[in-house]
Scaffold this motif. Sequence first.
Motif, mmCIF file in Angstrom:
data_model
loop_
_atom_site.group_PDB
_atom_site.id
_atom_site.type_symbol
_atom_site.label_atom_id
_atom_site.label_comp_id
_atom_site.label_asym_id
_atom_site.label_seq_id
_atom_site.Cartn_x
_atom_site.Cartn_y
_atom_site.Cartn_z
ATOM 1 N N ASP A 42 20.192 37.443 51.933
ATOM 2 C CA ASP A 42 21.248 37.100 52.870
ATOM 3 C C ASP A 42 20.975 35.809 53.619
ATOM 4 O O ASP A 42 21.849 35.314 54.303
ATOM 5 C CB ASP A 42 21.453 38.244 53.877
ATOM 6 N N ILE A 43 19.744 35.294 53.566
ATOM 7 C CA ILE A 43 19.433 34.038 54.251
ATOM 8 C C ILE A 43 19.852 32.890 53.351
ATOM 9 O O ILE A 43 19.333 32.721 52.245
ATOM 10 C CB ILE A 43 17.930 33.947 54.574
ATOM 11 N N THR A 44 20.783 32.111 53.807
ATOM 12 C CA THR A 44 21.346 31.040 52.996
ATOM 13 C C THR A 44 21.202 29.708 53.713
ATOM 14 O O THR A 44 20.738 29.632 54.869
ATOM 15 C CB THR A 44 22.829 31.302 52.694
ATOM 16 N N PHE A 45 21.617 28.660 53.037
ATOM 17 C CA PHE A 45 21.556 27.313 53.590
ATOM 18 C C PHE A 45 22.425 27.221 54.847
ATOM 19 O O PHE A 45 23.582 27.631 54.860
ATOM 20 C CB PHE A 45 22.037 26.307 52.541
ATOM 21 N N GLY A 46 21.832 26.695 55.931
ATOM 22 C CA GLY A 46 22.570 26.534 57.178
ATOM 23 C C GLY A 46 22.361 27.637 58.182
ATOM 24 O O GLY A 46 22.833 27.510 59.319
ATOM 25 N N ASP A 47 21.662 28.736 57.808
ATOM 26 C CA ASP A 47 21.408 29.811 58.761
ATOM 27 C C ASP A 47 20.318 29.398 59.752
ATOM 28 O O ASP A 47 19.394 28.646 59.416
ATOM 29 C CB ASP A 47 20.969 31.080 58.034
ATOM 30 N N PHE A 48 20.426 29.909 60.970
ATOM 31 C CA PHE A 48 19.414 29.678 62.004
ATOM 32 C C PHE A 48 18.528 30.916 62.094
ATOM 33 O O PHE A 48 19.034 32.047 62.141
ATOM 34 C CB PHE A 48 20.067 29.390 63.353
ATOM 35 N N VAL A 49 17.216 30.681 62.114
ATOM 36 C CA VAL A 49 16.266 31.787 62.067
ATOM 37 C C VAL A 49 15.205 31.582 63.138
ATOM 38 O O VAL A 49 15.003 30.467 63.645
ATOM 39 C CB VAL A 49 15.601 31.904 60.676
ATOM 40 N N LEU A 50 14.518 32.682 63.461
ATOM 41 C CA LEU A 50 13.375 32.669 64.378
ATOM 42 C C LEU A 50 12.121 32.880 63.544
ATOM 43 O O LEU A 50 11.960 33.923 62.912
ATOM 44 C CB LEU A 50 13.514 33.754 65.441
ATOM 45 N N VAL A 51 11.240 31.868 63.519
ATOM 46 C CA VAL A 51 10.071 31.867 62.650
ATOM 47 C C VAL A 51 8.837 32.205 63.487
ATOM 48 O O VAL A 51 8.670 31.706 64.606
ATOM 49 C CB VAL A 51 9.886 30.508 61.950
ATOM 50 N N LYS A 52 7.972 33.046 62.927
ATOM 51 C CA LYS A 52 6.755 33.472 63.599
ATOM 52 C C LYS A 52 5.561 32.766 62.975
ATOM 53 O O LYS A 52 5.392 32.757 61.753
ATOM 54 C CB LYS A 52 6.594 34.992 63.481
ATOM 55 N N TYR A 53 4.698 32.177 63.833
ATOM 56 C CA TYR A 53 3.451 31.555 63.405
ATOM 57 C C TYR A 53 2.303 32.286 64.082
ATOM 58 O O TYR A 53 2.219 32.315 65.321
ATOM 59 C CB TYR A 53 3.418 30.066 63.771
ATOM 60 N N SER A 54 1.447 32.889 63.281
ATOM 61 C CA SER A 54 0.320 33.667 63.809
ATOM 62 C C SER A 54 -0.927 32.806 63.830
ATOM 63 O O SER A 54 -1.378 32.313 62.782
ATOM 64 C CB SER A 54 0.081 34.916 62.945
ATOM 65 N N GLY A 55 -1.482 32.602 65.022
ATOM 66 C CA GLY A 55 -2.713 31.851 65.176
ATOM 67 C C GLY A 55 -3.897 32.767 65.368
ATOM 68 O O GLY A 55 -3.758 34.000 65.388
ATOM 69 N N PRO A 56 -5.085 32.200 65.540
ATOM 70 C CA PRO A 56 -6.284 33.036 65.716
ATOM 71 C C PRO A 56 -6.267 33.816 67.019
ATOM 72 O O PRO A 56 -6.872 34.886 67.119
ATOM 73 C CB PRO A 56 -7.432 32.027 65.687
ATOM 74 N N LYS A 57 -5.557 33.314 68.048
ATOM 75 C CA LYS A 57 -5.570 33.982 69.337
ATOM 76 C C LYS A 57 -4.188 34.391 69.828
ATOM 77 O O LYS A 57 -4.082 35.247 70.700
ATOM 78 C CB LYS A 57 -6.220 33.071 70.388
ATOM 79 N N SER A 58 -3.145 33.803 69.317
ATOM 80 C CA SER A 58 -1.805 34.098 69.811
ATOM 81 C C SER A 58 -0.785 33.919 68.700
ATOM 82 O O SER A 58 -1.097 33.379 67.631
ATOM 83 C CB SER A 58 -1.460 33.199 71.004
ATOM 84 N N VAL A 59 0.416 34.380 68.987
ATOM 85 C CA VAL A 59 1.543 34.270 68.061
ATOM 86 C C VAL A 59 2.645 33.485 68.755
ATOM 87 O O VAL A 59 2.998 33.780 69.909
ATOM 88 C CB VAL A 59 2.059 35.652 67.628
ATOM 89 N N LYS A 60 3.180 32.467 68.096
ATOM 90 C CA LYS A 60 4.247 31.657 68.668
ATOM 91 C C LYS A 60 5.465 31.695 67.764
ATOM 92 O O LYS A 60 5.355 31.866 66.542
ATOM 93 C CB LYS A 60 3.781 30.206 68.873
ATOM 94 N N TYR A 61 6.620 31.505 68.389
ATOM 95 C CA TYR A 61 7.890 31.580 67.675
ATOM 96 C C TYR A 61 8.622 30.245 67.824
ATOM 97 O O TYR A 61 8.587 29.612 68.886
ATOM 98 C CB TYR A 61 8.751 32.714 68.227
ATOM 99 N N PHE A 62 9.314 29.861 66.735
ATOM 100 C CA PHE A 62 10.065 28.616 66.706
ATOM 101 C C PHE A 62 11.443 28.883 66.109
ATOM 102 O O PHE A 62 11.595 29.720 65.213
ATOM 103 C CB PHE A 62 9.347 27.540 65.884
#
Length: 430
Positions: free
Chosen positions: A336-356
């Motif tokens: 269902d994820i197609t071109f032009g969709d806006f998403v919230l991406v998760k990046y897991s680091g060694p000490k914390s998790v950030k979202y973009f």
Amino acid sequence: MTVSATGQVVPPVFIFPRARLSDNLMVGAPIGSLGLVNSPTSAWINSNLFVKVLEHIKKTTRCTIDDKIILLMDNHESHCSFKVVKYAKDNGIVLVTFPPHTTHRLQPLDVGVLGPFKSKVKIAQNDWMTNNPGKTLKIHDLPNLVKEPFQLSFNLRNITSAFSKTGLWPFSRLVFPDDDFTPSYVTDRPEPEENNQQHLELNISNEECLPSTSAQITIPGTKITSPSTLENNTQLISPEDVRTYPKAGPRLEKKRGRKKGKARILTETPEKNLIEKETEERQKKKQPNKTVKKKTSSNPPKKATTKRALFDLCSSSDESNEYLKLQTSDEEMSGDITFGDFVLVKYSGPKSVKYFVGCVDDVDQNHYEISFLKRTLGDTFIYPDIQDTDNVAKADIEMVLPKPTATGNTERSCSVLTFPKILFGKYNMG
């Protein structure tokens, strides 16, 4: 302030603590002066402003690649940026810096020009306060206030004598006698291998200390037995031979802090390449810590047309206000994820998790090319000036966001996007 060895002076540059330059700020300034602004809280110069100063110098001196000039200056960080060096090299300006802690003796402006200028500015300030009782001196009065002191201080006599006193022009190696270097003896540390030096030995017996007797002194390499032989011996003993002057200990190596400076020709190729490399390393450190994954597909990625997408958001208010249902499960997101969709991406680091927050530019099986947005005040987002993209796996996509809405109908407000009914406060946004 910029002066020439011939006694000529470039019109001064004024830097004001303002967000934008007003014509009222330059009323009464010397003819040809340049007005610049930094920020509402700072009037310091930076690398961007110094490029404009170089443009001002080039316009006044008319230097070219075939007719170059040498610009002597200190090692301030605003003078040594890559954009400054690049502009100077492309326009016939050779940048030469003074050795650290020597501008009080080598900088002509410091030696013989700025001193008289500051003294005359103080007199002009006192005269202004006498003629304007009860009023406060404001920043708008500064250019007109320094005009007369500038004309009286930056004259041919002061400038040429300052260059002569520093030995820059006419060039002279003898302007500084040996006495000028004497205070640096204490901190003039020898090399590590030179620390083991032979010390002079002084042997005086108790009997030889009597006034009527002679002191017998033994020095390696010499033979002096009595004062009677001193008359015929040309080698004399100085107080330093008896008791050496104090010497500072070795410097402690510090891993942090400023690196040791030196005199440099910034526009030479080795120095220019070094500054360019340091600039690239600093820019890499400023970028967010994201794990870059290689894309497996050989197909070229599609580039999102940001302006068209923003135009669609502003032109269609019904669609921009439509709220799409969040899709959080893997089953609902698959396919269902197609071109032009806006998403919230998760990046897991060694000490914390950030979202973009980002927009899908390309879909390749279970990997997506995401063009990330920049978060501004609150929960609003804009497209950055430099496109920030990354290849993201489906497992790193936290959710599909609803279609964003623009904050207004103007060209500027159309670029500011918001996502209704999404509480980004519970996420550690990057």
